[in-house]
Every structure is written in structure tokens, then in C-alpha cells.
Design a protein around this motif. Sequence first.
Motif, mmCIF file in Angstrom:
data_model
loop_
_atom_site.group_PDB
_atom_site.id
_atom_site.type_symbol
_atom_site.label_atom_id
_atom_site.label_comp_id
_atom_site.label_asym_id
_atom_site.label_seq_id
_atom_site.Cartn_x
_atom_site.Cartn_y
_atom_site.Cartn_z
ATOM 1 N N ASN A 162 0.830 -1.229 0.000
ATOM 2 C CA ASN A 162 0.000 0.000 0.000
ATOM 3 C C ASN A 162 0.854 1.265 0.000
ATOM 4 O O ASN A 162 0.485 2.280 0.590
ATOM 5 N N GLN A 163 1.987 1.201 -0.695
ATOM 6 C CA GLN A 163 2.920 2.347 -0.675
ATOM 7 C C GLN A 163 2.448 3.508 -1.548
ATOM 8 O O GLN A 163 2.926 4.630 -1.399
ATOM 9 N N GLN A 164 1.577 3.224 -2.516
ATOM 10 C CA GLN A 164 1.014 4.295 -3.373
ATOM 11 C C GLN A 164 2.114 5.201 -3.936
ATOM 12 O O GLN A 164 2.102 6.417 -3.705
ATOM 13 N N PRO A 165 3.055 4.599 -4.675
ATOM 14 C CA PRO A 165 4.226 5.384 -5.098
ATOM 15 C C PRO A 165 3.958 6.348 -6.248
ATOM 16 O O PRO A 165 4.864 7.026 -6.715
ATOM 17 N N TRP A 166 2.721 6.417 -6.711
ATOM 18 C CA TRP A 166 2.406 7.268 -7.867
ATOM 19 C C TRP A 166 2.260 8.730 -7.473
ATOM 20 O O TRP A 166 1.739 9.075 -6.422
ATOM 21 N N ARG A 167 2.724 9.586 -8.348
ATOM 22 C CA ARG A 167 2.476 11.025 -8.241
ATOM 23 C C ARG A 167 2.087 11.501 -9.636
ATOM 24 O O ARG A 167 2.783 11.199 -10.601
#
Length: 175
Positions: free
Chosen positions: A40-45
Motif C-alpha cells: 500500500n505504498q502508493q508510489p504514484w504522483r
Amino acid sequence: MFLNLARKRLSCRSYLEQPVPRELLDYCLEAARLAPSACNQQPWRFIVVSDPELRKQIADRALLPGLPMPWLQVAPVIVVLCAKKSPVTHIAAPLFSGIHYHLLDIGIAGEHFVLAAAEKGLGTCWIGWFKTKTTAKILGLSGSLKPIALIPVGYPAVSAEPRERLPLSDIADFR
Ligand SMILES: Cc1cc2nc3c(=O)[nH]c(=O)nc-3n(C[C@H](O)[C@H](O)[C@H](O)COP(=O)(O)O)c2cc1C
């Protein structure tokens, strides 16, 4: 039906200059925000570029040679999809598994984005043939953000034709 939406999403390589309303961009971003990711790191920007000068610089200077994409000059929005890597999940863990989780995560979130766009009648196209460092420089990104894909967004000027896919028998193996 989901399959209808999956069929509707086609790479759009012809855009109108007509601006995209902010609420539609927010809708697509919300779809991306809900994507799953390793740990669940959600590395998107998502850097959503509407500024004409920045878009022109990306279209003029950030594409790699050999694959002209003149339609990028016209698209009213260019999303620069970036990765913000975490030391454990995206740098240490791949040393053991050999899997680059941040690329998977970004692919999933980006696909949520383009499917949501297709639902709203917007055209998009994944672009991977571009200069990541030049793009980062144009946008003044910090070193922790790495561009992974460009996604132009806009109303299609002409509707795209579906491209052929491999048959199921070639891609699925039931055991
Ligand atoms: C990771 C990735 C990178 C891509 N890079 C480019 C690109 O640089 N330029 C381009 O015109 N299309 C690019 N595409 C679009 C593919 O050519 C397209 O998805 C494929 O031909 C299937 O067509 P469709 O998207 O219309 O179904 C890319 C697609 C993906 C998923």
C-alpha cells in the motif's frame, strides 16, 4: 459492463484543443488514487500539466527520436506520471524477488486513470518513449520523483481504431 469500458479505451493520437474541465481530471485522479499497490505504498504522483509553455517544452524537447508524436503538441493536458520510491518496498524487496513493484503499481494506477478518462469520453495515450531526465528538468522535479510515463488527456479529434490482440489461447494457460 466493464468489458465495454475496456474496449472503449483506445490510444488517442489526435486531440482537440478544447480544455478538459477540472472536475473530469479530478474524477480520473480519484480512480487512480483507489488503485492497489505493493505494501500500500502508493508510489504514484500525477503531475497534471496544463500550462501551454510547459506542455510545449515537453512536446518539443522530451520525446525520444524515431517515433514522431506531433499530436502531443495539441493535447490540452499532459499528465506526467511519476514514481516516488520507498527504500524497503521499491529498492530492497526487488533485490530478493526481482520484481520492480513500483512499475507495477504505477501501471495499475495509470490504467485506472485512463479507463476513467475513457468513461468520460476523454482520449488518452500511454507514452513511454520519452526522456525521463529532460522531463524532470523541465518540471523542476525533486530527485525523489522519477517520471515513468506521459499521458496526454483531451477530447479526441477523430475516433481511434481498435488494434488487434492475441487470442486468449495464446495468453492464458489453464492447468
Ligand atoms: C507502457 C506503454 C508505453 C507506450 N508508449 C507509447 C509511445 O511512446 N507512443 C505511442 O504512440 N504509443 C505508446 N503506447 C501505446 C501503445 O502503442 C498501444 O497501447 C498499443 O498499440 C495498443 O493500442 P490501444 O492502446 O489503442 O489498444 C504505449 C503503451 C504502453 C502501455
